[in-house]
Scaffold this motif. Structure first.
Motif, PDB file in Angstrom:
ATOM      1  N   SER A 151      44.252  36.453  30.926  1.00 52.73           N
ATOM      2  CA  SER A 151      44.403  37.469  31.243  1.00 52.73           C
ATOM      3  C   SER A 151      44.608  37.787  32.756  1.00 52.73           C
ATOM      4  O   SER A 151      44.968  38.978  33.215  1.00 52.73           O
ATOM      5  N   GLY A 152      44.909  36.690  33.301  1.00 50.87           N
ATOM      6  CA  GLY A 152      45.250  36.961  34.892  1.00 50.87           C
ATOM      7  C   GLY A 152      44.134  37.279  35.760  1.00 50.87           C
ATOM      8  O   GLY A 152      44.453  37.364  36.978  1.00 50.87           O
ATOM      9  N   LEU A 153      42.938  37.502  35.166  1.00 52.63           N
ATOM     10  CA  LEU A 153      41.646  37.784  36.015  1.00 52.63           C
ATOM     11  C   LEU A 153      41.305  36.614  36.813  1.00 52.63           C
ATOM     12  O   LEU A 153      41.253  35.510  36.139  1.00 52.63           O
ATOM     13  N   ASP A 154      40.687  36.823  38.103  1.00 56.23           N
ATOM     14  CA  ASP A 154      40.081  35.609  38.829  1.00 56.23           C
ATOM     15  C   ASP A 154      38.836  35.395  38.167  1.00 56.23           C
ATOM     16  O   ASP A 154      38.365  36.204  37.463  1.00 56.23           O
ATOM     17  N   GLY A 155      38.093  34.221  38.579  1.00 61.51           N
ATOM     18  CA  GLY A 155      36.770  34.015  38.123  1.00 61.51           C
ATOM     19  C   GLY A 155      35.724  35.039  38.341  1.00 61.51           C
ATOM     20  O   GLY A 155      34.810  35.364  37.287  1.00 61.51           O
ATOM     21  N   GLY A 156      35.689  35.753  39.438  1.00 62.23           N
ATOM     22  CA  GLY A 156      34.719  36.871  39.789  1.00 62.23           C
ATOM     23  C   GLY A 156      34.902  38.016  38.922  1.00 62.23           C
ATOM     24  O   GLY A 156      34.232  38.516  38.500  1.00 62.23           O
ATOM     25  N   ARG A 157      36.205  38.304  38.654  1.00 62.43           N
ATOM     26  CA  ARG A 157      36.306  39.439  37.503  1.00 62.43           C
ATOM     27  C   ARG A 157      36.207  39.223  36.089  1.00 62.43           C
ATOM     28  O   ARG A 157      35.883  40.147  35.510  1.00 62.43           O
TER      29      ARG A 157
END
Length: 255
Positions: A151-157
């Protein structure tokens, strides 16, 4: 949950045993008391009477032992709840090949959680006091992170998205189960409930229609008196939540 002293897991002994980090108590009453039997009995009570009926005393009574004998295996009712929750949750299913991409994967993850809660409605009544820390709880968390890979989202997102979707699922199942229980108690079908509601709203707004113009227009369409078929309401809400996540993913790809 026990506080961490910096050198261990911070988990109660029974949860460490569930992880295989320590041996389970092996010497017990002649009746063969064990953590597994205690948990299974608690689940049986919750299934038939709800989580409010589960107590150390009630479980001990069902097992035919003294309440104090349970504390050799489980230190408190809250700890028993966590063990019951993990057992009832079970491991997440394998992601099907048809759930391609983050959106289809996240929708599948949400639907599987919904099915789990609907099989065990009492799970919704256990207060959420900490992030997942049981074997199955972390396995479901792992599966959620996995479907968001790409998704391209980092871990926090990713965690935030999982909390958003998981919260939507819990709220929808809780609301629908409460409404269903109320309808069953009155012996009414969803269509009958909505038609009655439409009549009530119509009667309450008819005396001053200028005060409720939107409600009057809605009543005129007949939509307020129609019950949604099957899972339509859940799917509609899930798709709108995923639309929002898609916007986030799009922004991430542009940055």
């Amino acid at each position: 949950m026990a506080a961490d002293d910096g050198g261990g897991t911070g988990l109660p002994a029974s949860l460490e045993a569930a992880w295989g980090l320590r041996e389970r108590p092996s010497k017990g009453p002649k009746r063969g008391l064990s953590v597994d039997r205690i948990v299974a009995t608690g689940i049986a009570v919750a299934d038939s009477e709800g989580i409010g009926a589960v107590s150390m005393g009630r479980v001990a009574k069902e097992l035919g032992v003294s309440t104090m004998s349970l504390y050799r295996y489980v230190s408190a009712k809250d700890e028993l709840y966590v063990l019951m929750q993990d057992t009832a949750t079970g491991p997440p299913p394998v992601r099907p090949a048809s759930a391609v991409g983050w959106r289809a994967g996240l929708a599948w993850w949400a639907r599987e959680q919904r099915a789990l809660f609907r099989r065990n409605l009492w799970l919704l009544r256990i207060p959420v006091s900490s992030p997942p820390a049981t074997p199955h709880g972390l396995a479901w968390m792992e599966r959620g992170l996995e479907v968001l890979d790409g998704s391209g989202l980092d871990g926090g997102r990713r965690i935030s998205v999982m909390m958003l979707v998981g919260g939507y699922v819990r709220n929808e199942v809780s609301l629908m189960s409460d409404l269903d229980a109320a309808m069953r108690a009155e012996g009414l079908t969803p269509d009958e409930v909505m038609r009655r509601y439409a009549r009530t709203v119509g009667a309450l707004t008819s005396a001053d229609p200028d005060r409720y113009p939107e409600l009057r227009r809605l009543l005129a369409t007949g939509a307020l008196g129609e019950a949604d078929a099957g899972d339509a309401e859940f799917e509609f809400g899930l798709e709108r939540v995923l639309d929002g996540v898609a916007v986030l993913v799009g922004r991430q790809s542009e940055s």
